[in-house]
Design a protein around this motif. Structure first.
Motif, PDB file in Angstrom:
ATOM      1  N   TYR A  24       0.784  -1.205  -0.086  1.00  0.00           N
ATOM      2  CA  TYR A  24       0.004   0.025   0.116  1.00  0.00           C
ATOM      3  C   TYR A  24       0.904   1.294   0.009  1.00  0.00           C
ATOM      4  O   TYR A  24       0.556   2.134  -0.663  1.00  0.00           O
ATOM      5  CB  TYR A  24      -0.983  -0.079   1.280  1.00  0.00           C
ATOM      6  CG  TYR A  24      -1.911   1.339   1.314  1.00  0.00           C
ATOM      7  CD1 TYR A  24      -2.668   1.632   0.157  1.00  0.00           C
ATOM      8  CD2 TYR A  24      -1.917   1.831   2.573  1.00  0.00           C
ATOM      9  CE1 TYR A  24      -3.472   2.781   0.482  1.00  0.00           C
ATOM     10  CE2 TYR A  24      -2.889   3.080   2.665  1.00  0.00           C
ATOM     11  CZ  TYR A  24      -3.590   3.260   1.534  1.00  0.00           C
ATOM     12  OH  TYR A  24      -4.363   4.519   1.748  1.00  0.00           O
ATOM     13  N   ARG A  31       1.685   7.061  -6.673  1.00  0.00           N
ATOM     14  CA  ARG A  31       0.836   7.970  -7.237  1.00  0.00           C
ATOM     15  C   ARG A  31       1.171   9.459  -6.640  1.00  0.00           C
ATOM     16  O   ARG A  31       0.546  10.384  -6.776  1.00  0.00           O
ATOM     17  CB  ARG A  31      -0.430   7.754  -6.474  1.00  0.00           C
ATOM     18  CG  ARG A  31      -1.137   6.796  -7.382  1.00  0.00           C
ATOM     19  CD  ARG A  31      -1.891   7.167  -8.559  1.00  0.00           C
ATOM     20  NE  ARG A  31      -2.601   6.689  -9.349  1.00  0.00           N
ATOM     21  CZ  ARG A  31      -3.823   6.517  -9.384  1.00  0.00           C
ATOM     22  NH1 ARG A  31      -4.608   7.188  -8.734  1.00  0.00           N
ATOM     23  NH2 ARG A  31      -4.331   5.627 -10.047  1.00  0.00           N
ATOM     24  N   ARG A  83      -8.716  -5.278   2.818  1.00  0.00           N
ATOM     25  CA  ARG A  83      -8.853  -3.495   2.694  1.00  0.00           C
ATOM     26  C   ARG A  83      -7.567  -3.301   2.178  1.00  0.00           C
ATOM     27  O   ARG A  83      -7.698  -2.368   1.194  1.00  0.00           O
ATOM     28  CB  ARG A  83      -9.387  -2.958   4.073  1.00  0.00           C
ATOM     29  CG  ARG A  83      -9.600  -1.706   3.928  1.00  0.00           C
ATOM     30  CD  ARG A  83     -10.164  -1.005   5.014  1.00  0.00           C
ATOM     31  NE  ARG A  83     -10.049   0.489   5.207  1.00  0.00           N
ATOM     32  CZ  ARG A  83      -9.439   1.303   5.929  1.00  0.00           C
ATOM     33  NH1 ARG A  83      -8.662   0.864   7.031  1.00  0.00           N
ATOM     34  NH2 ARG A  83      -9.529   2.637   5.864  1.00  0.00           N
ATOM     35  N   ARG A  85      -5.290  -4.536   0.474  1.00  0.00           N
ATOM     36  CA  ARG A  85      -5.185  -4.972  -1.031  1.00  0.00           C
ATOM     37  C   ARG A  85      -6.126  -4.404  -1.998  1.00  0.00           C
ATOM     38  O   ARG A  85      -5.805  -3.852  -2.921  1.00  0.00           O
ATOM     39  CB  ARG A  85      -5.404  -6.528  -1.097  1.00  0.00           C
ATOM     40  CG  ARG A  85      -4.456  -7.254  -0.563  1.00  0.00           C
ATOM     41  CD  ARG A  85      -4.562  -8.886  -0.479  1.00  0.00           C
ATOM     42  NE  ARG A  85      -3.245  -9.494   0.226  1.00  0.00           N
ATOM     43  CZ  ARG A  85      -3.634 -10.750   0.558  1.00  0.00           C
ATOM     44  NH1 ARG A  85      -4.567 -11.551   0.561  1.00  0.00           N
ATOM     45  NH2 ARG A  85      -2.439 -11.246   1.098  1.00  0.00           N
ATOM     46  N   SER A  86      -7.355  -4.061  -1.442  1.00  0.00           N
ATOM     47  CA  SER A  86      -8.213  -3.319  -2.076  1.00  0.00           C
ATOM     48  C   SER A  86      -7.886  -1.910  -2.378  1.00  0.00           C
ATOM     49  O   SER A  86      -7.872  -1.389  -3.498  1.00  0.00           O
ATOM     50  CB  SER A  86      -9.836  -3.171  -1.659  1.00  0.00           C
ATOM     51  OG  SER A  86     -10.651  -2.689  -2.374  1.00  0.00           O
ATOM     52  N   LEU A  87      -7.247  -1.272  -1.291  1.00  0.00           N
ATOM     53  CA  LEU A  87      -6.913   0.262  -1.560  1.00  0.00           C
ATOM     54  C   LEU A  87      -5.455   0.227  -2.665  1.00  0.00           C
ATOM     55  O   LEU A  87      -5.511   1.267  -3.375  1.00  0.00           O
ATOM     56  CB  LEU A  87      -6.310   0.739  -0.073  1.00  0.00           C
ATOM     57  CG  LEU A  87      -7.732   0.936   0.718  1.00  0.00           C
ATOM     58  CD1 LEU A  87      -6.992   1.467   2.215  1.00  0.00           C
ATOM     59  CD2 LEU A  87      -8.292   2.297   0.212  1.00  0.00           C
ATOM     60  N   THR A  88      -4.761  -0.613  -2.478  1.00  0.00           N
ATOM     61  CA  THR A  88      -3.718  -0.901  -3.255  1.00  0.00           C
ATOM     62  C   THR A  88      -3.981  -1.041  -4.720  1.00  0.00           C
ATOM     63  O   THR A  88      -3.571  -0.404  -5.676  1.00  0.00           O
ATOM     64  CB  THR A  88      -2.616  -1.984  -2.870  1.00  0.00           C
ATOM     65  OG1 THR A  88      -2.370  -1.682  -1.558  1.00  0.00           O
ATOM     66  CG2 THR A  88      -1.524  -2.053  -3.746  1.00  0.00           C
ATOM     67  N   ALA A  89      -4.750  -1.717  -5.007  1.00  0.00           N
ATOM     68  CA  ALA A  89      -5.624  -2.014  -6.391  1.00  0.00           C
ATOM     69  C   ALA A  89      -6.276  -0.757  -6.775  1.00  0.00           C
ATOM     70  O   ALA A  89      -6.095  -0.723  -8.196  1.00  0.00           O
ATOM     71  CB  ALA A  89      -6.517  -3.336  -6.332  1.00  0.00           C
ATOM     72  N   GLU A  90      -6.869  -0.165  -6.221  1.00  0.00           N
ATOM     73  CA  GLU A  90      -7.376   1.274  -6.582  1.00  0.00           C
ATOM     74  C   GLU A  90      -6.453   2.035  -7.055  1.00  0.00           C
ATOM     75  O   GLU A  90      -6.827   3.021  -7.615  1.00  0.00           O
ATOM     76  CB  GLU A  90      -8.380   1.865  -5.559  1.00  0.00           C
ATOM     77  CG  GLU A  90      -9.595   0.999  -5.024  1.00  0.00           C
ATOM     78  CD  GLU A  90     -10.396   1.604  -3.982  1.00  0.00           C
ATOM     79  OE1 GLU A  90     -10.011   2.792  -3.712  1.00  0.00           O
ATOM     80  OE2 GLU A  90     -11.188   0.946  -3.418  1.00  0.00           O
ATOM     81  N   LEU A  91      -4.944   2.193  -6.397  1.00  0.00           N
ATOM     82  CA  LEU A  91      -4.157   3.138  -6.832  1.00  0.00           C
ATOM     83  C   LEU A  91      -3.366   2.515  -8.044  1.00  0.00           C
ATOM     84  O   LEU A  91      -2.521   3.074  -8.627  1.00  0.00           O
ATOM     85  CB  LEU A  91      -3.159   3.123  -5.628  1.00  0.00           C
ATOM     86  CG  LEU A  91      -3.923   3.875  -4.481  1.00  0.00           C
ATOM     87  CD1 LEU A  91      -3.037   3.765  -3.200  1.00  0.00           C
ATOM     88  CD2 LEU A  91      -3.963   5.408  -4.766  1.00  0.00           C
ATOM     89  N   MET A  94      -4.044   2.626 -14.450  1.00  0.00           N
ATOM     90  CA  MET A  94      -4.903   2.143 -15.509  1.00  0.00           C
ATOM     91  C   MET A  94      -4.307   1.623 -16.919  1.00  0.00           C
ATOM     92  O   MET A  94      -3.550   2.320 -17.243  1.00  0.00           O
ATOM     93  CB  MET A  94      -6.131   3.146 -15.773  1.00  0.00           C
ATOM     94  CG  MET A  94      -6.970   3.699 -14.691  1.00  0.00           C
ATOM     95  SD  MET A  94      -7.969   2.429 -14.055  1.00  0.00           S
ATOM     96  CE  MET A  94      -9.040   3.441 -13.404  1.00  0.00           C
TER      97      MET A  94
END
Length: 117
Positions: A24, A31, A83, A85-91, A94
């Motif tokens: 994370y 970013r 959570r 992992r999800s936050l990391t994936a959102e970052l 694209m």
């Protein structure tokens, strides 16, 4: 079990938690932004359990070190790991998805070659 070195202090936490925290922090660093996340820890000096709020981002200097500990000492929090992992994936950056499959030859292509480009 992992030892986290952060801001001149050290904390013990579960391996999955430490790995998710570092991932994370790396994603936030890419970013150029920061985030705060609470992590359950065991203090190495007296063994007490608590929660530490880590501020992570581009300037974070987090180091983890695997240590030998009994399986009973391993801190686990599957919801927190998921959570993170999800936050990391959102970052994650694209990437366009292209369809490199074989063209469907069953359908006729109807081009109007009289149209001007």
């Amino acid at each position: 079990m992992e030892r986290i070195y952060y801001a001149g202090d050290q904390f013990l936490t579960g391996t999955a938690i430490a790995n998710a925290l570092v991932s994370y922090a790396a994603a936030l660093g890419r970013r150029g932004t920061t985030g705060a996340i609470e992590i359950p820890v065991r203090h190495p000096d007296d063994g007490r359990l608590s929660v530490v709020n880590f501020l992570v981002g581009p300037a974070s200097q987090i180091v983890t070190e695997r240590i030998d500990a009994g399986d009973d000492d391993e801190l686990r929090d599957e919801q927190l790991v998921e959570r993170l992992r999800s936050l990391t994936a959102e970052l994650a950056p694209m990437h366009p998805i292209t369809n490199h499959g074989v063209p469907d030859t069953e359908q006729a292509v109807d081009y109007d070659w009289t149209d001007e480009v």
